[in-house]
Design an enzyme around this catalytic site. Sequence first.
Site, PDB file in Angstrom:
ATOM      1  N   HIS A  65       0.819  -1.214   0.000  1.00  0.00           N
ATOM      2  CA  HIS A  65       0.000   0.000   0.000  1.00  0.00           C
ATOM      3  C   HIS A  65       0.847   1.256   0.000  1.00  0.00           C
ATOM      4  O   HIS A  65       2.013   1.261   0.384  1.00  0.00           O
ATOM      5  CB  HIS A  65      -0.959   0.015   1.205  1.00  0.00           C
ATOM      6  CG  HIS A  65      -0.319   0.430   2.482  1.00  0.00           C
ATOM      7  ND1 HIS A  65      -0.239   1.744   2.885  1.00  0.00           N
ATOM      8  CD2 HIS A  65       0.293  -0.302   3.452  1.00  0.00           C
ATOM      9  CE1 HIS A  65       0.385   1.808   4.056  1.00  0.00           C
ATOM     10  NE2 HIS A  65       0.724   0.579   4.418  1.00  0.00           N
ATOM     11  N   CYS A  66       0.213   2.333  -0.462  1.00  0.00           N
ATOM     12  CA  CYS A  66       0.735   3.683  -0.318  1.00  0.00           C
ATOM     13  C   CYS A  66      -0.444   4.535   0.145  1.00  0.00           C
ATOM     14  O   CYS A  66      -1.399   3.994   0.708  1.00  0.00           O
ATOM     15  CB  CYS A  66       1.384   4.180  -1.613  1.00  0.00           C
ATOM     16  SG  CYS A  66       0.315   4.206  -3.054  1.00  0.00           S
ATOM     17  N   LEU A  67      -0.395   5.806  -0.060  1.00  0.00           N
ATOM     18  CA  LEU A  67      -1.482   6.660   0.409  1.00  0.00           C
ATOM     19  C   LEU A  67      -2.792   6.371  -0.326  1.00  0.00           C
ATOM     20  O   LEU A  67      -3.833   6.140   0.292  1.00  0.00           O
ATOM     21  CB  LEU A  67      -1.103   8.136   0.262  1.00  0.00           C
ATOM     22  CG  LEU A  67      -2.113   9.142   0.803  1.00  0.00           C
ATOM     23  CD1 LEU A  67      -2.308   8.955   2.305  1.00  0.00           C
ATOM     24  CD2 LEU A  67      -1.664  10.554   0.487  1.00  0.00           C
TER      25      LEU A  67
END
Length: 142
Positions: free
Chosen positions: A91-93
């Site tokens: 995941h990222c933002l």
Amino acid sequence: LSRIAPGLYLGNSTAAEDTRLLQSLGITHVLNVTEELPMVEWAPSMRITLADMAHANLLDTFEDALGFIDLALGDQRDVKAFTNARGILVHCLMGRSRSASIIIAYIMRKYKLNYRAAHTYVHSKRPIIWPNLGFVNQLNLW
């Protein structure tokens, strides 16, 4: 949260915070591809510090990131050490550029695909992906 392949999930910060959901999906590891988001404490995790900027060096992250995904999915030669590993959230933002680029690189390597084919596949599983142009150029180079 999108299932890309067996045990391999791509998501955003909201997904990363939903411990119950992640555990119900069999996610045992979390790869955080941000500079800013907190790490999960309930699972083995790794941070790849990467800004979502065209000039950020994506290529230098592959050895650590892809190795951690391999470990989580049990793709190592010593399978006995990883028998309880079942899944990973990358995941990222927003789950659109940084984490998507890592997943695309993983799919390229695992299935021996070029960038376009890997992007098309990942996009079919998560239509909102949008790697920044610098990441696209680096993935094409790789």
